[in-house]
Design a protein around this motif. Structure first.
Motif, mmCIF file in Angstrom:
data_model
loop_
_atom_site.group_PDB
_atom_site.id
_atom_site.type_symbol
_atom_site.label_atom_id
_atom_site.label_comp_id
_atom_site.label_asym_id
_atom_site.label_seq_id
_atom_site.Cartn_x
_atom_site.Cartn_y
_atom_site.Cartn_z
ATOM 1 N N LEU A 222 0.827 -1.206 0.000
ATOM 2 C CA LEU A 222 0.000 0.000 0.000
ATOM 3 C C LEU A 222 0.865 1.262 0.000
ATOM 4 C CD1 LEU A 222 -2.863 1.167 0.125
ATOM 5 C CD2 LEU A 222 -2.661 1.114 2.616
ATOM 6 N N SER A 223 1.958 1.240 0.736
ATOM 7 C CA SER A 223 2.874 2.387 0.746
ATOM 8 C C SER A 223 3.505 2.605 -0.626
ATOM 9 C CB SER A 223 3.978 2.178 1.785
ATOM 10 O OG SER A 223 3.436 2.069 3.065
ATOM 11 N N ARG A 224 3.870 1.529 -1.290
ATOM 12 C CA ARG A 224 4.435 1.649 -2.640
ATOM 13 C C ARG A 224 3.399 2.196 -3.620
ATOM 14 N NH1 ARG A 224 9.411 2.079 -4.031
ATOM 15 N NH2 ARG A 224 9.105 0.975 -5.959
ATOM 16 N N LEU A 225 2.158 1.712 -3.505
ATOM 17 C CA LEU A 225 1.096 2.184 -4.386
ATOM 18 C C LEU A 225 0.817 3.666 -4.163
ATOM 19 C CD1 LEU A 225 -1.088 1.476 -6.492
ATOM 20 C CD2 LEU A 225 -2.605 1.002 -4.569
ATOM 21 N N LEU A 226 0.733 4.078 -2.906
ATOM 22 C CA LEU A 226 0.513 5.498 -2.614
ATOM 23 C C LEU A 226 1.681 6.349 -3.126
ATOM 24 C CD1 LEU A 226 -1.032 5.444 0.962
ATOM 25 C CD2 LEU A 226 -2.124 6.143 -1.158
ATOM 26 N N GLY A 227 2.904 5.842 -2.977
ATOM 27 C CA GLY A 227 4.054 6.566 -3.497
ATOM 28 C C GLY A 227 4.010 6.703 -5.008
ATOM 29 N N ARG A 228 3.562 5.668 -5.679
ATOM 30 C CA ARG A 228 3.460 5.731 -7.144
ATOM 31 C C ARG A 228 2.405 6.737 -7.579
ATOM 32 N NH1 ARG A 228 4.891 2.969 -11.665
ATOM 33 N NH2 ARG A 228 3.380 2.919 -13.362
ATOM 34 N N VAL A 229 1.247 6.704 -6.908
ATOM 35 C CA VAL A 229 0.165 7.609 -7.298
ATOM 36 C C VAL A 229 0.512 9.057 -6.952
ATOM 37 C CG1 VAL A 229 -2.225 8.252 -6.799
ATOM 38 C CG2 VAL A 229 -1.643 5.865 -7.203
ATOM 39 N N VAL A 230 0.968 9.280 -5.727
ATOM 40 C CA VAL A 230 1.201 10.658 -5.277
ATOM 41 C C VAL A 230 2.508 11.216 -5.828
ATOM 42 C CG1 VAL A 230 1.582 12.108 -3.251
ATOM 43 C CG2 VAL A 230 -0.198 10.369 -3.213
ATOM 44 N N ARG B 255 13.706 6.366 -6.544
ATOM 45 C CA ARG B 255 14.847 5.517 -6.831
ATOM 46 C C ARG B 255 15.038 4.419 -5.783
ATOM 47 N NH1 ARG B 255 16.101 8.379 -10.877
ATOM 48 N NH2 ARG B 255 16.882 10.471 -10.982
ATOM 49 N N THR B 256 14.340 4.543 -4.648
ATOM 50 C CA THR B 256 14.439 3.535 -3.592
ATOM 51 C C THR B 256 13.045 3.250 -3.043
ATOM 52 O OG1 THR B 256 14.691 5.123 -1.786
ATOM 53 C CG2 THR B 256 16.706 4.418 -2.901
ATOM 54 N N ALA B 257 12.992 2.278 -2.137
ATOM 55 C CA ALA B 257 11.743 1.943 -1.458
ATOM 56 C C ALA B 257 11.865 2.259 0.032
ATOM 57 C CB ALA B 257 11.418 0.470 -1.675
ATOM 58 N N LYS B 258 12.689 3.231 0.388
ATOM 59 C CA LYS B 258 12.942 3.532 1.805
ATOM 60 C C LYS B 258 11.680 3.975 2.530
ATOM 61 C CE LYS B 258 17.806 4.636 1.401
ATOM 62 N NZ LYS B 258 18.844 5.641 1.559
ATOM 63 N N GLY B 259 10.843 4.765 1.895
ATOM 64 C CA GLY B 259 9.619 5.223 2.544
ATOM 65 C C GLY B 259 8.681 4.075 2.869
ATOM 66 N N ALA B 260 8.506 3.154 1.947
ATOM 67 C CA ALA B 260 7.631 2.007 2.177
ATOM 68 C C ALA B 260 8.219 1.089 3.247
ATOM 69 C CB ALA B 260 7.414 1.232 0.881
#
Length: 192
Positions: free
Chosen positions: A136-144, A154-159
């Motif tokens: 869900l975090s990756r999806l929100l990052g992609r959309v927003v 460039r990374t997945a650190k937030g997720a």
């Protein structure tokens, strides 16, 4: 024939350059144009012919019609290994959160002194929910971030950080259900 070369024209040409003699004591060669080995003569660049739309002009990409050009369609597809490497960046957060949740779960499960089937199922479900938080975090990052703000991730650190926060919360919840841990916590709190 014009000065502009044809796109189909080959650039491989050999041009004979006459040798120019330099008089003794002079740095300037005789002849019409000086020639120096390894230095190309470059003419002025032609003016750009591309026109850009003014602010407020909307092209086919902004219309929302099927077949309109979008930036995602023009980006080159990256191989799966690139995406997997991108997902691994920041995974230390999820690993630390998972280890913390596992240790806290172990303390809770051992303190229960009973059949471990229910605690194991509980922990497996917790891990599935953690994977869902990551997705869900990756999806929100992609959309927003990517679609709305036009930024490149460039990374997945937030997720991974969101997943670690979830797992730390789960670990604390396991500890709060352990009677002797809460007894020590309450005693420690009463001392200060």
């Amino acid at each position: 024939m014009s000065d502009q070369p044809n796109q189909g024209q080959s650039w491989e040409r050999t041009v004979e350059v006459p040798r120019q003699d330099v008089p003794p004591g002079s740095d300037v060669p005789l002849g019409p144009a000086p020639f120096r080995r390894g230095v190309a003569q470059v003419g002025p660049r032609p003016a750009p012919t591309e026109t850009f739309p003014a602010a407020g002009d909307h092209g086919p990409a902004d219309s929302g019609w099927p077949g309109a050009h979008h930036d995602d369609q023009h980006r080159p597809r990256m191989p799966l290994s690139y995406h997997m490497a991108q997902l691994r960046l920041g995974s230390e957060w999820s690993i630390v959160g998972g280890l913390f949740a596992f240790v806290c779960w172990g303390i809770w499960a051992i303190s229960a002194r009973g059949d471990l089937t229910s605690p194991v199922v509980t922990f497996v479900l917790t891990l599935f929910v953690a994977v869902g938080v990551f997705a869900l975090s990756r999806l929100l990052g992609r959309v927003v971030l990517e679609r709305q703000l036009g930024r490149v991730r460039r990374t997945a650190k937030g997720a991974h950080l969101a997943t670690a926060v979830f797992l730390f919360g789960v670990g604390i919840a396991y500890l709060r259900q352990t009677e002797w841990v809460m007894g020590i916590w309450n005693w420690f709190g009463s001392q200060f």
